[in-house]
Design an enzyme around this catalytic site. Structure first.
Site, short mmCIF file in Angstrom:
data_model
loop_
_atom_site.label_atom_id
_atom_site.label_comp_id
_atom_site.label_asym_id
_atom_site.label_seq_id
_atom_site.Cartn_x
_atom_site.Cartn_y
_atom_site.Cartn_z
CB CYS A 119 1.65 -6.43 0.14
SG CYS A 119 0.47 -6.04 1.45
CB CYS A 122 -2.30 -3.75 2.00
SG CYS A 122 -2.17 -2.00 2.23
CB SER A 123 0.28 -1.74 -1.77
OG SER A 123 -0.21 -0.71 -0.95
CB CYS A 124 3.02 -4.02 3.20
SG CYS A 124 1.48 -3.80 4.11
#
Lengths: 216, 108
Positions: A119, A122-124
């Site tokens: 991601c 972000c860090s999905c």
């Protein structure tokens, strides 16, 4: 990968293998702001400490083993595999894993294709299924580089790609989470679903590992 | 490549080796995580987009230096202050109270 081999020194306590210190309580300004917000919201009745406990317990129940079980079932059950690949969100919801409102797409590794997930913005991550993402998944260096030089990053992770294998990098979004369906390794004929699930690693579900180890 | 739209927009940038050290989630991080989920469930924040907006407003050096849940904490603070759900005075007082409590406990 051993969690311990990364650092060449032995601390004899947990801090030695963290990329950031683990404090029982936050001691930085930003973290104190978070704790302060939490206390203000609880004190003003926006939510209760019991509700907090319930949410934490639920999220701590999400683990890579959930994904491993899906993979093992997909290896053994072609109809399930087809449904998982066609409509991941619905298929896992039937099994009690709800990632809504986000979509969930499972991408399949083959002899010719290797998938890896990131991601970049972000860090999905499919947290409600697989639990917390690894620290490296959230790191700036992984997010920056894996879309630019995936083969190099994969090589650093120890992934050996057969000649001619196509690499597909999937960039997750707020609305869409991914999981990789790794290849079933040779030497696992006749294995039970449970035994198969036992060899599926977290990193293979992200695509940071290609070959699973069936042991000797 | 297009100009990055903020400190979060790092896909494709050059960067160093990936640190593969594992990180155990500290309990306060679980508490921040739960706070975000509950703030969503209770309608205090509309959606994750609001929180991401808060993160994307961080100064690049903060984005770089803060840990994952520190970024979420800062973002949630922006959002709750903007909405008037929490006041700056109450937040400052509570941060000071926590710092004093930690100091008394020998943590800070």
């Amino acid at each position: 990968m051993s969690e311990h081999e990364h650092h060449g020194h032995d601390h004899g306590h947990d801090h030695g293998r963290t990329f950031q210190p683990d404090h029982a309580e936050p001691v930085t300004d930003a973290a104190r702001i978070g704790l302060a917000l939490r206390e203000l919201l609880i004190e003003s009745g926006r939510y209760s400490a019991d509700e907090e406990q319930a949410v934490i317990a639920k999220m701590q129940g999400a683990r890579p083993e959930n994904g491993a079980a899906l993979v093992a079932r997909a290896w053994l059950d072609p109809a399930f595999r087809a449904r998982l690949l066609a409509d991941g969100a619905t298929t896992i919801r039937e099994l009690g894993f709800d990632l809504s409102p986000t979509e969930f797409t499972v991408v399949e590794n083959t002899g010719r294709v290797h998938n890896v997930i990131v991601c970049t913005l972000c860090s999905c991550y499919p947290r409600a299924l697989l639990g917390m993402s690894p620290a490296w998944y959230k790191s700036k260096n992984y997010r920056s580089r894996v879309v630019r030089e995936p083969r190099q990053v994969l090589a650093e992770f120890g992934v050996e790609l057969e000649p001619g294998v196509e690499v597909r990098v999937h960039d997750s979004t707020a609305e869409l989470r991914y999981m990789v369906l790794p290849q079933r390794p040779p030497g696992t004929d006749g294995w039970s679903e449970e035994r198969l699930a036992g060899i599926v690693t977290r990193d293979s579900l992200i695509g940071a590992q290609r070959r699973l180890d069936a042991g000797s | 490549m297009a100009k990055p739209s903020g400190p979060h927009d790092i896909g494709g940038l050059e960067a160093g080796p990936v640190d593969r050290g594992e990180h155990d989630t500290a309990y306060w991080e679980w508490q921040i995580d739960a706070m975000i989920r509950l703030a969503l469930a209770k309608g205090l924040i509309t959606d994750f987009a609001e929180l991401r907006d808060g993160i994307e407003r961080l100064a690049p050096e903060d984005y770089e230096n803060l840990t994952y849940y520190e970024r979420w904490a800062r973002s949630l603070a922006y959002t709750l202050l903007d909405k008037g759900i929490v006041t700056q005075a109450a937040l400052d007082a509570k941060v000071a109270e926590i710092a004093a409590r930690q100091q008394a406990a020998g943590i800070a």
